[in-house]
Design an enzyme around this catalytic site. Structure first.
Site, mmCIF file in Angstrom:
data_model
loop_
_atom_site.group_PDB
_atom_site.id
_atom_site.type_symbol
_atom_site.label_atom_id
_atom_site.label_comp_id
_atom_site.label_asym_id
_atom_site.label_seq_id
_atom_site.Cartn_x
_atom_site.Cartn_y
_atom_site.Cartn_z
ATOM 1 N N ASP A 253 37.868 5.591 55.076
ATOM 2 C CA ASP A 253 38.598 6.496 55.969
ATOM 3 C C ASP A 253 39.040 5.696 57.188
ATOM 4 O O ASP A 253 38.333 4.803 57.650
ATOM 5 C CB ASP A 253 37.656 7.653 56.406
ATOM 6 C CG ASP A 253 38.430 8.879 56.908
ATOM 7 O OD1 ASP A 253 38.226 9.974 56.374
ATOM 8 O OD2 ASP A 253 39.247 8.705 57.840
ATOM 9 N N SER B 197 41.537 8.613 61.471
ATOM 10 C CA SER B 197 42.690 8.976 62.340
ATOM 11 C C SER B 197 42.686 10.470 62.678
ATOM 12 O O SER B 197 43.282 10.888 63.647
ATOM 13 C CB SER B 197 43.994 8.631 61.612
ATOM 14 O OG SER B 197 44.115 9.454 60.455
ATOM 15 N N ASP C 43 42.226 1.418 56.419
ATOM 16 C CA ASP C 43 43.438 2.223 56.251
ATOM 17 C C ASP C 43 44.002 1.976 54.846
ATOM 18 O O ASP C 43 43.897 0.858 54.316
ATOM 19 C CB ASP C 43 44.474 1.774 57.306
ATOM 20 C CG ASP C 43 45.641 2.738 57.371
ATOM 21 O OD1 ASP C 43 45.778 3.439 58.394
ATOM 22 O OD2 ASP C 43 46.386 2.819 56.373
ATOM 23 N N SER D 148 48.681 20.067 46.700
ATOM 24 C CA SER D 148 48.722 21.265 47.530
ATOM 25 C C SER D 148 49.664 22.303 46.934
ATOM 26 O O SER D 148 50.637 21.958 46.265
ATOM 27 C CB SER D 148 49.221 20.886 48.930
ATOM 28 O OG SER D 148 49.620 22.024 49.657
ATOM 29 N N TYR E 265 56.089 16.530 54.492
ATOM 30 C CA TYR E 265 54.702 16.534 54.006
ATOM 31 C C TYR E 265 54.669 17.043 52.566
ATOM 32 O O TYR E 265 54.093 16.414 51.676
ATOM 33 C CB TYR E 265 53.811 17.414 54.891
ATOM 34 C CG TYR E 265 52.552 17.823 54.179
ATOM 35 C CD1 TYR E 265 52.417 19.103 53.657
ATOM 36 C CD2 TYR E 265 51.519 16.910 53.977
ATOM 37 C CE1 TYR E 265 51.279 19.467 52.961
ATOM 38 C CE2 TYR E 265 50.386 17.271 53.285
ATOM 39 C CZ TYR E 265 50.272 18.548 52.771
ATOM 40 O OH TYR E 265 49.151 18.916 52.068
ATOM 41 N N LYS F 214 53.691 15.185 48.594
ATOM 42 C CA LYS F 214 52.833 15.683 47.510
ATOM 43 C C LYS F 214 53.635 15.764 46.200
ATOM 44 O O LYS F 214 53.163 15.376 45.136
ATOM 45 C CB LYS F 214 52.270 17.060 47.861
ATOM 46 C CG LYS F 214 51.337 17.075 49.070
ATOM 47 C CD LYS F 214 50.092 16.198 48.860
ATOM 48 C CE LYS F 214 49.111 16.335 49.999
ATOM 49 N NZ LYS F 214 47.934 15.455 49.857
ATOM 50 N N ASN G 163 47.178 23.933 64.035
ATOM 51 C CA ASN G 163 48.401 24.505 63.436
ATOM 52 C C ASN G 163 48.039 25.685 62.534
ATOM 53 O O ASN G 163 48.785 26.631 62.404
ATOM 54 C CB ASN G 163 49.094 23.456 62.528
ATOM 55 C CG ASN G 163 49.629 22.286 63.329
ATOM 56 O OD1 ASN G 163 50.410 22.474 64.245
ATOM 57 N ND2 ASN G 163 49.180 21.076 62.998
#
Ligand code: WQD
Length: 331
Positions: free
Chosen positions: A31, A34, A58, A124, A148, A152, A197
């Protein structure tokens, strides 16, 4: 058996690490921290009483990824690492495409280089775009309405093509609906950086008194109470779904897309009412204009997950809100 969990320090990744360990797997976490606090690793260790091997690397660092495989015998990868804020992706498309797509290609190349061809990918429901055909079934065409979502869609395409080119690969594309809640211990949960969000972390900050009220984005949708309807799934149910998916891949080649949802829709107002019951407080809200890009209704067709993986959700909205509130209070 070693499982590499990319993004294992994040919300869904950390919950999946706990379930993997409790199912008897050894895990390695990579990981870049971030979007999550380092404390998650320590909390996973406290929950499971196991030491976690992790690499602060990263995904754009191919040599770093290759070193992980050279230093560990890895049987499967559960790939969560990626940027995931819809609104931010509209402002920073290059960063989203580079981080999510180039990063995933690097992970796949490091896997191939080191003889590991088994991946569960964190996709997603956003790949269903603005399809109006609820419940969303896996055979629907994929599309997106933001960078985004397109990452995916494109990564699913890349992984499908990889499996077509090399039949030795086993890939599961898990399409999440709306993951919420927290581990029952209250030690790990959803803790986005900055102003949330998403609905649940926003409500939890209002319940805590940090934010004044919830903005309800539109109450004139074609739904039973006019507010947006989503398929909220407990993060622990979601985590268990990843293990079922990985174990399916141990005996199957090729790629499959599978929805992970409850198959039930819950409105914004119903979520607020459930959270009020969980926290024992009134959650103030104001109805405001619809948010750009939102669809009215989104929930999963869950047949394939049940038939292929033998998996279905066990936890309801009330428990999701109770577990979320327990974690929120502990922060
Ligand atoms: C849920 C409902 C809003 C905030 C997003 C991503 C999706 C996936 C899950 C990654 C909607 C309403 C929200 C608020 C509100 N993430 N809302 N006030 O948009 O369904 O899905 O998270 O894969 O890709 O798009 O989740 O929680 O933002 O919204 O009224 O302050 O709550 O309109 O109806 P969403 P959300």
């Amino acid at each position: 058996m070693n499982v590499l969990v990319t993004g294992g320090n994040g919300f869904i990744g950390s919950h999946t690490c706990v379930e993997l360990i409790e199912a008897g797997y050894d895990i390695i976490v990579v990981d870049n921290f971030s979007n999550s606090e380092l404390e998650n690793i320590a909390n996973i260790e406290k929950i499971t009483s196991k030491k976690i091997c992790f690499y602060p690397i990263d995904m754009l660092d191919y040599n770093g990824l290759d070193r992980i495989f050279k230093e560990n015998s890895i049987s499967a990868v559960i790939h969560f690492a990626g940027l995931k804020a819809v609104g931010e992706s509209v402002k920073k498309p290059l960063e989203y495409y580079e981080n999510n797509i180039t990063g995933t290609i690097n992970v796949c190349k490091a896997m191939r280089e080191n003889g590991c061809k088994c991946m569960v990918f964190s996709s997603s429901a956003t790949v269903y775009g603005t399809s109006s055909k609820v419940p969303f079934v896996e055979t629907l065409p994929t599309f997106a309405t933001n960078p985004y979502g397109f990452t995916k869609v494109m990564i699913e395409r890349i992984l499908n093509d990889l499996c077509m080119a090399d039949p030795d690969w086993s890939v599961m594309l898990l399409r999440y609906f709306n993951p919420i809640g927290a581990h029952e211990s209250g030690m790990i949960g959803e803790k986005p950086k900055g102003i949330p969000n998403n609905l649940l972390p926003y409500i939890s900050q209002v319940a805590l008194g940090v934010l004044p009220y919830v903005s309800v984005y539109g109450d004139n949708y074609d739904t039973h109470d006019g507010t947006g309807v989503r398929d909220y799934i407990h993060v622990t149910d979601l985590a268990v779904g990843h293990i079922k998916a990985m174990e399916y891949l141990f005996s199957h080649k090729g790629s499959e897309a599978v929805n992970l949802g409850t198959g039930k829709g819950t409105s914004v107002l119903e979520i607020i009412q459930a959270y009020e019951k969980a926290c024992g407080k009134t959650i103030p809200y104001k109805v405001e204009a619809r948010r750009q890009g939102d669809v009215a209704v989104c929930y999963a067709d869950t047949k394939k997950a049940k038939e292929l993986l033998g998996w279905e959700t066990k936890r309801g909205i009330e428990q999701m809100c109770r577990d979320s509130w327990r974690f929120t209070q502990k922060k």
